[in-house]
Design an enzyme around this catalytic site. Structure first.
Site, PDB file in Angstrom:
ATOM      1  N   GLU A  51       3.090  -0.395   0.983  1.00 20.18           N
ATOM      2  CA  GLU A  51       4.351  -1.104   0.758  1.00 20.18           C
ATOM      3  C   GLU A  51       5.160  -1.192   2.049  1.00 20.18           C
ATOM      4  O   GLU A  51       5.735  -2.235   2.379  1.00 20.18           O
ATOM      5  CB  GLU A  51       5.143  -0.361  -0.315  1.00 20.18           C
ATOM      6  CG  GLU A  51       6.606  -0.704  -0.420  1.00 20.18           C
ATOM      7  CD  GLU A  51       7.406   0.453  -0.988  1.00 20.18           C
ATOM      8  OE1 GLU A  51       8.193   1.061  -0.236  1.00 20.18           O
ATOM      9  OE2 GLU A  51       7.240   0.750  -2.180  1.00 20.18           O
ATOM     10  N   ASP A 112       2.240  -4.134  -5.743  1.00 24.60           N
ATOM     11  CA  ASP A 112       3.442  -4.737  -5.160  1.00 24.60           C
ATOM     12  C   ASP A 112       3.276  -4.929  -3.665  1.00 24.60           C
ATOM     13  O   ASP A 112       3.655  -5.967  -3.108  1.00 24.60           O
ATOM     14  CB  ASP A 112       4.689  -3.912  -5.475  1.00 24.60           C
ATOM     15  CG  ASP A 112       4.665  -2.501  -4.910  1.00 24.60           C
ATOM     16  OD1 ASP A 112       3.561  -1.937  -4.746  1.00 24.60           O
ATOM     17  OD2 ASP A 112       5.755  -1.957  -4.645  1.00 24.60           O
TER      18      ASP A 112
END
Length: 372
Positions: A51, A112
């Site tokens: 991330e 994500d």
């Protein structure tokens, strides 16, 4: 360990195509090594997560900082994707292992991060006319669809947080609303022309709504086809909303006003704007059913809420949080708070905006065309 980027390299030359962005320069100086690794200094293992790499790539693009972009991408591919992003989604966590060696600690990808990585590569390929970025984005997008989704009864095709570990023994699924930035999914639906993206958009809206029964979003939510959405009370957050959920308001607030899902999202989340006005701060944790607050959130949380409060037309709460940021600056070495701030304040400063089709449009591109 590699030394951090020197201040000489961190300070981007300021011109129409490379506008100064002090916050990004400071972020590089504090968190990014010379070879492109983003370090969270708060943990003893000095972790790097996928991330962080994906977010930093996005910021480098917003700053028109191609040198940093290329080093970040190179490190990500070499260290998280076993040297080949065409064949592997990046591992989630890298850092100091128990035996004092350095490398991948958790190989499970994080969807994500993968979404933001593929999205940023798509935008960068267009902005910098780099066909390799565009091709990498398309390959990663297909891999996300093939490896990080599940067709869940009564929910449809759904983005899982990772390829493994989120289908539970009782035939329920553990999901995360903050992994689902609607504008990013919309961009893939627009560009990739794969019908599965439209299905993910539909299930994502259901997950955000189901995670926010009273307008406060949970970090993690459980979904069972017969029981619907229920708080994940056995998880570390005990079903509350906190460090994950703060991004749900951030993503929603930055959506284009003509995005077809924006009005519904803002309406769903409006109670958080009202609670923030009442308290004078966003909560660090909140019980999604009762609205009971556990402590004030950080200044980074205040920054993250600014776009949402602006979109919700919550002018009093917006002013409160602007003042809170002035009175209590975000800690320079607080990685996550700095990330939230770069997203939110970069957007508020109009360094980028999201179009109705979900594309992040960079201010430097327009400035370059005018100056050229």
């Amino acid at each position: 360990m590699t030394s951090l980027i020197s201040s000489h390299h961190a300070q981007a030359q300021s011109d129409a195509c490379h506008p100064a962005w002090p916050a990004w320069s400071n972020f590089k100086q504090t968190f990014i090594t010379a070879d492109g690794r983003v370090i969270d200094h708060s943990g003893s293992i000095k972790p790097t997560v996928s991330e962080a790499q994906a977010y930093a790539l996005f910021f480098a693009l917003i700053a028109n900082d191609k040198a940093s972009f290329d080093s970040l991408l190179r490190w990500t591919e070499n260290n998280l994707a076993y040297g080949d992003l065409t064949a592997h989604l990046p591992a989630w966590q890298w850092g100091k292992r128990a035996d004092d060696s350095w490398g991948i600690i958790d190989k499970n990808p994080a969807s994500d991060a993968d979404l933001w990585l593929a999205y940023t590569l798509s935008l960068a390929g267009d902005a910098w006319n780099e066909k390799r970025y565009t091709a990498l984005s398309a390959l990663l997008a297909k891999r996300i669809l093939n490896e990080e989704t599940a067709d869940i009864p009564k929910l449809g095709l759904t983005l899982l947080p990772a390829p493994t570990g989120f289908v539970l023994a009782d035939k329920s699924w553990k999901l995360n609303a903050s992994y689902l930035p609607i504008q990013v999914l919309r961009w893939f639906d627009h560009t990739e022309k794969d019908p599965r993206w439209k299905q993910l958009l539909a299930s994502s809206m259901q997950i955000i709504s189901g995670s926010s029964p009273k307008g406060y979003t949970a970090d993690w939510i459980l979904f069972h086809p017969d029981k619907g959405f229920t708080p994940d009370i056995n998880g570390a957050e005990k079903g509350d909303g906190g460090y994950n959920a703060i991004r749900v308001y951030l993503w929603a607030g930055m959506m284009h006003e003509r995005d077809p899902d924006r009005a519904a999202l803002i309406k769903t989340l409006l109670p958080m704007a009202k609670l923030t006005e009442t308290k004078g701060y966003p909560p660090e944790y909140i019980n999604i059913q009762s609205g009971e607050v556990r402590g004030p959130g950080s200044s980074g949380f205040s920054a993250a809420l600014l776009p949402f409060l602006q979109a919700a037309k919550a002018s009093k709460a917006l002013q409160q949080q602007e003042l809170r940021l002035q009175a209590q600056a975000i800690k320079a070495d607080a990685y996550y708070d700095q990330v939230l701030s770069l997203f939110a304040l970069g957007w508020r400063e109009k360094r980028y905006v999201f179009s109705a089709k979900g594309k992040a449009e960079m201010a430097w591109q327009k400035a370059c065309k005018k100056s050229g």
